[in-house]
Design a protein around this motif. Structure first.
Motif, PDB file in Angstrom:
ATOM      1  N   ILE A  22      59.200 -45.817 103.391  1.00 25.99           N
ATOM      2  CA  ILE A  22      58.651 -47.133 103.756  1.00 25.99           C
ATOM      3  C   ILE A  22      57.185 -47.231 103.321  1.00 25.99           C
ATOM      4  N   LEU A  23      56.407 -46.226 103.639  1.00 25.69           N
ATOM      5  CA  LEU A  23      54.997 -46.229 103.267  1.00 25.69           C
ATOM      6  C   LEU A  23      54.837 -46.218 101.747  1.00 25.69           C
ATOM      7  N   ALA A  24      55.547 -45.335 101.078  1.00 24.73           N
ATOM      8  CA  ALA A  24      55.429 -45.208  99.625  1.00 24.73           C
ATOM      9  C   ALA A  24      55.885 -46.484  98.916  1.00 24.73           C
ATOM     10  N   SER A  25      56.990 -47.077  99.392  1.00 19.38           N
ATOM     11  CA  SER A  25      57.494 -48.280  98.734  1.00 19.38           C
ATOM     12  C   SER A  25      56.538 -49.456  98.919  1.00 19.38           C
ATOM     13  N   ARG A  26      55.925 -49.539 100.070  1.00 15.79           N
ATOM     14  CA  ARG A  26      54.956 -50.620 100.318  1.00 15.79           C
ATOM     15  C   ARG A  26      53.719 -50.459  99.429  1.00 15.79           C
ATOM     16  N   LEU A  27      53.236 -49.236  99.301  1.00 12.28           N
ATOM     17  CA  LEU A  27      52.077 -48.985  98.445  1.00 12.28           C
ATOM     18  C   LEU A  27      52.418 -49.222  96.979  1.00 12.28           C
ATOM     19  N   TYR A  28      53.641 -48.893  96.581  1.00  7.75           N
ATOM     20  CA  TYR A  28      54.104 -49.167  95.222  1.00  7.75           C
ATOM     21  C   TYR A  28      54.184 -50.678  94.989  1.00  7.75           C
TER      22      TYR A  28
END
Length: 80
Positions: A22-28
């Motif tokens: 969730i965190l990585a996809s949002r930052l991406y």
């Protein structure tokens, strides 16, 4: 790589992998991380991370719609 600690209530149904994706996809999605960097944050291969993006509502092609429209218009000019 920087490490952070986040407190999540125990009753949350999310496991550590889901939280990191969730965190990585949002930052991406926001353009803060490349696909490879986001995959590293989630501790996944680039391919696996890319395959999971859709499940989190994030497009693999992080491209603004306005630019896509312009590219389509430009492509029409050069069609053979």
């Amino acid at each position: 790589m920087r490490t952070i600690s986040i407190k999540i209530p125990e009753m949350s149904e999310l496991d550590n992998l889901q939280l990191s994706v969730i965190l990585a996809s949002r930052l991406y999605e926001q353009g803060k991380l490349s696909l490879g960097q986001a995959a590293d944050v989630a501790n996944l291969s680039k391919r696996t991370f890319a395959e999971l993006l859709g499940a989190y509502g994030v497009s693999l092609f992080n491209y603004p719609a306005t630019e896509l429209s312009q590219d389509v218009a430009n492509a029409g000019r050069y069609a053979v």
